[in-house]
Design a protein around this motif. Structure first.
Motif, mmCIF file in Angstrom:
data_model
loop_
_atom_site.group_PDB
_atom_site.id
_atom_site.type_symbol
_atom_site.label_atom_id
_atom_site.label_comp_id
_atom_site.label_asym_id
_atom_site.label_seq_id
_atom_site.Cartn_x
_atom_site.Cartn_y
_atom_site.Cartn_z
ATOM 1 N N VAL A 298 -12.099 1.531 -6.562
ATOM 2 C CA VAL A 298 -13.424 1.085 -6.139
ATOM 3 C C VAL A 298 -13.641 1.180 -4.632
ATOM 4 N N LEU A 299 -12.580 1.310 -3.846
ATOM 5 C CA LEU A 299 -12.733 1.364 -2.396
ATOM 6 C C LEU A 299 -12.794 2.805 -1.895
ATOM 7 N N PRO A 300 -13.439 3.021 -0.754
ATOM 8 C CA PRO A 300 -13.426 4.360 -0.147
ATOM 9 C C PRO A 300 -12.012 4.719 0.326
ATOM 10 N N PRO A 301 -11.737 6.011 0.516
ATOM 11 C CA PRO A 301 -10.393 6.443 0.927
ATOM 12 C C PRO A 301 -9.908 5.808 2.231
ATOM 13 N N PHE A 302 -10.822 5.561 3.159
ATOM 14 C CA PHE A 302 -10.415 4.953 4.431
ATOM 15 C C PHE A 302 -9.762 3.596 4.209
ATOM 16 N N TYR A 303 -10.348 2.774 3.371
ATOM 17 C CA TYR A 303 -9.803 1.440 3.144
ATOM 18 C C TYR A 303 -8.510 1.481 2.334
ATOM 19 N N VAL A 304 -8.381 2.455 1.461
ATOM 20 C CA VAL A 304 -7.127 2.613 0.712
ATOM 21 C C VAL A 304 -6.008 3.002 1.671
ATOM 22 N N THR A 305 -6.294 3.929 2.590
ATOM 23 C CA THR A 305 -5.306 4.322 3.587
ATOM 24 C C THR A 305 -4.953 3.145 4.486
ATOM 25 N N LEU A 306 -5.943 2.379 4.873
ATOM 26 C CA LEU A 306 -5.705 1.208 5.705
ATOM 27 C C LEU A 306 -4.822 0.191 4.983
ATOM 28 N N LEU A 307 -5.070 -0.033 3.704
ATOM 29 C CA LEU A 307 -4.226 -0.945 2.924
ATOM 30 C C LEU A 307 -2.801 -0.404 2.803
ATOM 31 N N ASN A 308 -2.657 0.908 2.692
ATOM 32 C CA ASN A 308 -1.317 1.505 2.658
ATOM 33 C C ASN A 308 -0.563 1.236 3.953
ATOM 34 N N TYR A 309 -1.230 1.429 5.094
ATOM 35 C CA TYR A 309 -0.590 1.171 6.377
ATOM 36 C C TYR A 309 -0.213 -0.302 6.521
ATOM 37 N N ILE A 310 -1.104 -1.178 6.110
ATOM 38 C CA ILE A 310 -0.815 -2.611 6.200
ATOM 39 C C ILE A 310 0.405 -2.959 5.353
ATOM 40 N N GLY A 311 0.480 -2.404 4.158
ATOM 41 C CA GLY A 311 1.616 -2.680 3.292
ATOM 42 C C GLY A 311 2.927 -2.142 3.850
ATOM 43 N N LEU A 312 2.895 -0.926 4.380
ATOM 44 C CA LEU A 312 4.109 -0.342 4.946
ATOM 45 C C LEU A 312 4.602 -1.127 6.155
ATOM 46 N N TYR A 313 3.695 -1.467 7.063
ATOM 47 C CA TYR A 313 4.106 -2.207 8.252
ATOM 48 C C TYR A 313 4.545 -3.627 7.899
ATOM 49 N N ALA A 314 3.958 -4.199 6.864
ATOM 50 C CA ALA A 314 4.389 -5.529 6.424
ATOM 51 C C ALA A 314 5.813 -5.481 5.879
ATOM 52 N N MET A 315 6.145 -4.410 5.140
ATOM 53 C CA MET A 315 7.521 -4.288 4.629
ATOM 54 C C MET A 315 8.521 -4.095 5.764
ATOM 55 N N VAL A 316 8.157 -3.305 6.779
ATOM 56 C CA VAL A 316 9.041 -3.118 7.932
ATOM 57 C C VAL A 316 9.233 -4.440 8.668
ATOM 58 N N ALA A 317 8.153 -5.165 8.886
ATOM 59 C CA ALA A 317 8.250 -6.449 9.587
ATOM 60 C C ALA A 317 9.046 -7.469 8.778
#
Length: 88
Positions: free
Chosen positions: A21-40
């Motif tokens: 349901v979200l545009p590609p920009f927000y999906v990519t943004l959620l991917n980055y947030i998830g990846l950086y959260a796992m690293v942190a």
């Protein structure tokens, strides 16, 4: 009071529906947030709980970033990645 399992189930359900349901920009943004959260989270567990200082984690993150950048800018993928049929 809400059950923690119910909250987790609703959260995971929203994450499954988000790419539809979200545009590609927000999906990519959620991917980055998830990846950086796992690293942190990995760094917090290592330094805070374990009391260790690790520079290896940053090296693995850097190696993954370099590999992704290299494969993204490559004109032809290696044979073992040909099943991707395009840029990773």
């Amino acid at each position: 009071m809400l059950s923690p399992r119910l909250v987790l189930g609703v959260f995971l359900g929203l994450l499954l529906v988000a790419p539809l349901v979200l545009p590609p920009f927000y999906v990519t943004l959620l991917n980055y947030i998830g990846l950086y959260a796992m690293v942190a989270l990995g760094l917090v567990l290592l330094t805070g709980v374990g009391g260790l200082t690790s520079f290896g984690q940053a090296a693995f993150v850097g190696l993954g970033a370099y590999t992704t950048g290299l494969l993204t800018t490559a004109t032809d993928l290696p044979g073992y990645l040909s099943w991707l049929a395009g840029s990773p």
